[in-house]
Motif scaffolding. Sequence first.
Motif, PDB file in Angstrom:
ATOM      1  N   GLY A  78      17.013  13.422  23.974  1.00 27.96           N
ATOM      2  CA  GLY A  78      15.750  13.348  24.705  1.00 27.96           C
ATOM      3  C   GLY A  78      14.559  13.224  23.777  1.00 27.96           C
ATOM      4  O   GLY A  78      13.631  12.452  24.035  1.00 27.96           O
TER       5      GLY A  78
ATOM      6  N   VAL B 115      15.851   7.979  30.622  1.00 32.02           N
ATOM      7  CA  VAL B 115      16.595   9.231  30.702  1.00 32.02           C
ATOM      8  C   VAL B 115      17.551   9.214  31.888  1.00 32.02           C
ATOM      9  O   VAL B 115      18.731   9.584  31.772  1.00 32.02           O
ATOM     10  CB  VAL B 115      15.619  10.415  30.797  1.00 32.02           C
ATOM     11  CG1 VAL B 115      16.359  11.691  31.157  1.00 32.02           C
ATOM     12  CG2 VAL B 115      14.884  10.592  29.480  1.00 32.02           C
TER      13      VAL B 115
ATOM     14  N   LYS C  70      15.832  15.348  30.233  1.00 30.04           N
ATOM     15  CA  LYS C  70      14.577  14.777  30.741  1.00 30.04           C
ATOM     16  C   LYS C  70      13.377  15.609  30.322  1.00 30.04           C
ATOM     17  O   LYS C  70      12.329  15.060  29.946  1.00 30.04           O
ATOM     18  CB  LYS C  70      14.636  14.676  32.262  1.00 30.04           C
ATOM     19  CG  LYS C  70      13.376  14.085  32.876  1.00 30.04           C
ATOM     20  CD  LYS C  70      13.454  14.063  34.388  1.00 30.04           C
ATOM     21  CE  LYS C  70      14.575  13.181  34.856  1.00 30.04           C
ATOM     22  NZ  LYS C  70      14.600  13.069  36.341  1.00 30.04           N
TER      23      LYS C  70
ATOM     24  N   THR D 149       9.978   6.376  30.232  1.00 28.79           N
ATOM     25  CA  THR D 149      10.798   7.461  29.685  1.00 28.79           C
ATOM     26  C   THR D 149      11.701   8.049  30.755  1.00 28.79           C
ATOM     27  O   THR D 149      12.891   8.319  30.512  1.00 28.79           O
ATOM     28  CB  THR D 149       9.886   8.554  29.104  1.00 28.79           C
ATOM     29  OG1 THR D 149       9.031   7.975  28.113  1.00 28.79           O
ATOM     30  CG2 THR D 149      10.705   9.656  28.467  1.00 28.79           C
TER      31      THR D 149
ATOM     32  N   ALA E  89      12.528  14.881  26.711  1.00 29.32           N
ATOM     33  CA  ALA E  89      11.984  13.534  26.518  1.00 29.32           C
ATOM     34  C   ALA E  89      10.544  13.438  26.996  1.00 29.32           C
ATOM     35  O   ALA E  89       9.679  12.894  26.293  1.00 29.32           O
ATOM     36  CB  ALA E  89      12.866  12.511  27.254  1.00 29.32           C
TER      37      ALA E  89
END
Length: 295
Positions: free
Chosen positions: A234, A116, A173, A112, A176
């Motif tokens: 995100g 991002v 970020k 992830t 996410a």
Amino acid sequence: GTVMLAYYFEYTDTFTVNMQGFFCHDSAYRKPYPSPEDSSTVPPVLLYSLTAGVPVLVIIVGETAVFCLQLATRDFENQEKTILTGDCCYINPLVRRTVRFLGIYTFGLFATDIFVNAGQVVTGNLAPHFLALCKPNYTALGCQQYTQFISGEEACTGNPDLIMRARKTFPSKEAALSVYAAMYLTMYITNTIKAKGTRLAKPVLCLGLMCLAFLTGLNRVAEYRNHWSDVIAGFLVGISIAVFLVVCVVNNFKGRQAENEHIHMDNLAQMPMISIPRVESPLEKNHITAFAEVT
């Protein structure tokens, strides 16, 4: 490899950020500077600690509870036994499942982060408070009209490090990572905990986790650190990675025995039917002969 790639994205200038331009006096980027990230309502230290610590605690407690409940029937051990050198040598099923689920979660957390960072580097989307940090000299740039487009790194006179951070906002970020952790834990609790009396406790806990992730995204918008589009993107990245890992990699947290039985049943269904030759018995032959004489 995943950890090293995340490190290069975070702490090195190996990947150059796209220098996106802006219009003079653009209202989308004229929000006040909200102060450094450490003074946020959800600071990075708190967010990273929760996304790394809470899933570890929940999975360890959950696997221990499931193991203790199923130890009497030995179903848990039969599903998760891993033969090393013989029937007598195998990894403890509790350790096996815990390490597998936590390992997949950790991999998804770094994945992830990589997705991002890649999106932020490629797009170079500007933060809502970008002009407050950029401090452009509108007179020198000749901004007599609001429709004039300004491009180039030399247009800004502010702190270069802060300006570079303000160019990396899409996708968010924080949104996410928070929704990835919440979605992974939600699917783990839903698919693993089957005890009686949890019909209402499970949805309350799962909705609480998702609500915390949603509030993290709202906080980013309320503090003028991200746009709505950054937060939504995100959320989509975190949810997609969590669902993919749970469904396709760990098979909804099911044991090995269930997977093997499913494959065995599929193989049986695909096997062709074997025709067995029919042998007539003497009784059936005499019955047919007597019926023919009567007719």
